[in-house]
Write an enzyme that holds these catalytic residues in place. Structure first.
Site, short mmCIF file in Angstrom:
data_model
loop_
_atom_site.label_atom_id
_atom_site.label_comp_id
_atom_site.label_asym_id
_atom_site.label_seq_id
_atom_site.Cartn_x
_atom_site.Cartn_y
_atom_site.Cartn_z
N SER A 38 47.29 32.37 -27.50
CA SER A 38 46.65 31.51 -26.69
C SER A 38 47.44 30.23 -26.42
O SER A 38 47.64 29.27 -25.46
CB SER A 38 45.30 30.90 -27.39
OG SER A 38 45.55 30.37 -28.45
N LYS A 54 49.99 21.32 -27.57
CA LYS A 54 48.86 22.30 -27.03
C LYS A 54 47.74 21.30 -26.82
O LYS A 54 47.20 20.44 -27.60
CB LYS A 54 48.64 23.31 -28.08
CG LYS A 54 48.06 24.36 -27.50
CD LYS A 54 47.63 25.42 -28.71
CE LYS A 54 46.84 26.61 -28.25
NZ LYS A 54 46.72 27.64 -29.21
N SER A 70 48.45 33.33 -32.13
CA SER A 70 48.68 32.52 -31.04
C SER A 70 49.91 31.59 -30.93
O SER A 70 50.12 31.07 -29.99
CB SER A 70 47.26 31.61 -30.71
OG SER A 70 46.38 32.18 -30.13
N1 GLN Z 1 44.43 36.48 -29.46
C1 GLN Z 1 43.59 36.20 -30.68
C2 GLN Z 1 42.01 35.81 -30.18
O1 GLN Z 1 41.75 35.79 -29.20
C3 GLN Z 1 44.09 35.04 -31.39
C4 GLN Z 1 43.85 33.63 -30.84
C5 GLN Z 1 44.68 32.58 -31.50
O2 GLN Z 1 45.43 32.99 -32.52
N2 GLN Z 1 44.16 31.40 -31.42
O3 GLN Z 1 41.58 35.60 -31.12
#
Ligand code: GLN
Length: 481
Positions: free
Chosen positions: A149, A74, A173
């Site tokens: 994400s 990532k 994410s």
């Molecule tokens: N969707 C959640 C957020 O926007 C989690 C994102 C993540 O785990 N990095 O904060």
């Protein structure tokens, strides 16, 4: 590249293919399926070179299971000499001088990094639509989101572009995109994996973990990435089990907690039906279902959306146009430079989080929001501790729905935030959890979430592995891949 790491390793060991051939194949597939937009950067020349070195090393003997296996990181992990953008304009040209610990360890285990995957900007999002480099498409339906994400990593594994990729999980994410793309993804216990070299979003929640086709592959990857790191004061100095060696134990007598609140309104009926069928499979294998309750989990999303933005507002203060990253081309004085740099360098979701977080931490509101959210976090963690007195793992949905259409939720932040209603409580409690493919609803993958006791990744991986021995959901490949 429909093969798992386990199969690839067999082929490499038997001399049926070389690492160089695998890397060439992976790079070709990434290009064929460029429409997914799963990658931000490819590192082709280095990947080929490292693969050839891995092939030479193998001939000399002593290669581990990950030696010569192509993977992707990532684009939140710092990679020495390779652009690390965090999908933000702010870091669009940033080339780190060092490797994140996860990257270094996976390199040491022999993994060949082919490139960096697309993601939501600074890992803020659940659909991969906040990326400065455009959204990722879901291989199961290109008009739908892959989740976020870590959506690029999930789409790349689901489309069989790479056998495995890394992700990070602050509120879901790894698990949510794994679920929406039909792959297996594990968020380790907080402290299991070093955060050093991981671009920080919310430091008390962020954890890195593996995303692959199977739990068995995740077991090998987790063993490679986990462990104490003197560069991360929150990493734990405890032994890392040989996860793969612990796979295969039967599930007789395993107590699986089914959370009442997780099967209430809000979960799509077809998703709930697929999950119930998955639970029946566990019962067939001798596990026992136990009803448990997490009464405070309804407060998890609001709690998270105070704490995560508060930490983000502090972590992102470093992007000031002075030290590194983007600087606005024109400005009057230093204050104007800060303002223009941050206005132009960050996208709308990141700005929203910085504003919310700064507000929650500001003098008059600190107790009302931040301290209150910390108290709630404790209550949520206590709920899990009580539930685990009655069961060994929890099982339930990862996400209330399957993959939704691109654009469907990005004008309504709250509906986007609610995607993580089942994953966020686990980050707040610091527990390990994974998502595994458990069926389909309307032609789209459904993920089953398993949650474990602190540091009990081995039990989770085994439970997922046993399920995958008896089902074939994880072997399904989207049409055209
Ligand atoms: N969707 C959640 C957020 O926007 C989690 C994102 C993540 O785990 N990095 O904060």
């Amino acid at each position: 590249m429909t093969l798992t790491i386990t199969k690839i390793a067999e082929n490499l060991a038997a001399g049926r293919c070389s690492s160089r051939e695998l890397v060439d194949d992976v790079l070709a597939r990434i290009k064929t399926h460029a429409v997914l937009n799963a990658f931000i950067t490819l590192d082709e020349e280095a990947a080929r070179r490292h693969a050839e070195a891995a092939d030479r090393a193998r001939r000399a003997g002593g290669a581990g299971i990950l030696a010569g296996v192509p993977i992707a990181h990532k684009d939140i992990f710092c990679t020495a000499g390779v652009k690390t953008t965090c999908a933000s304009r702010m870091l669009a040209d940033f080339v780190p001088p060092y490797d994140a610990t996860v990257v270094r360890k996976m390199k040491a285990a022999g993994c060949i990094m082919v490139g960096k995957t697309n993601m939501d900007e600074f890992a803020m999002g659940s659909s991969n639509e906040t990326s400065h480099f455009g959204p990722v498409r879901n291989p199961w339906d290109r008009d739908r989101v892959p989740g976020g994400s870590s959506g690029g990593s999930a789409a790349a594994v689901a489309g069989r572009l790479v056998p495995a990729a890394t992700g990070t999980d602050t509120g879901g994410s790894i698990r949510q995109p794994a679920a929406l793309c039909g792959i297996t993804g594990l968020k380790p216990s907080y402290g299991r994996v070093s955060r050093y070299g991981l671009v920080a979003f919310a430091s008390s929640l962020d954890q890195a973990g593996p995303m692959a086709q199977t739990a068995e592959d995740c077991a090998h990857l987790l063993a490679a990435m986990a462990g104490f790191d003197e560069h991360d004061a929150t990493s734990l100095d405890v032994p890392v089990p040989d996860y793969a060696a612990q796979l295969g134990g039967d599930l007789k007598g395993l107590r699986i907690g089914v959370v009442a609140e997780h099967f209430a309104d809000g979960v799509e009926p077809k998703v709930a039906e697929a999950l119930r069928e998955a639970l029946r499979e566990y019962e067939r294998q001798g596990a026992r279902l136990v009803d448990v309750s997490l009464p405070n989990s309804a407060h998890a999303v609001p709690c998270y959306y105070v704490l995560a933005p508060a930490e983000a507002s502090s972590n992102l203060a470093r992007y000031d146009g002075v030290r590194y990253g983007f600087r606005a081309p024109e400005y009057q004085d230093i204050e104007d430079m800060y303002k223009k740099t941050r206005s132009q360098g960050f996208g709308p979701e990141v700005k929203r989080r910085i504003m919310v977080g700064t507000y929650a931490l500001s003098a008059g509101y600190y107790d009302a929001y931040y301290v209150k959210a910390l108290r709630l976090r404790r209550l949520i963690a206590d709920d899990f501790a009580r539930a685990f007195e009655r069961c060994d793992i929890l099982a339930g949905p990862v996400s209330p729905s399957t993959a939704f259409p691109l654009g469907a939720k990005n004008t309504d932040p709250v509906s986007m935030y609610l995607n993580d209603i089942f994953t966020i409580p686990i980050n707040l409690a610091g527990l390990p959890a994974l998502s595994l493919p458990a069926g389909f609803a309307g032609g789209l993958p459904v993920g089953l979430q398993l949650v474990g006791r602190y540091l009990d990744e081995a039990r989770l991986l085994n439970a997922a592995h046993r399920f995958q021995q008896a089902t074939d959901w994880h072997t399904r490949v989207p049409a055209g891949f």
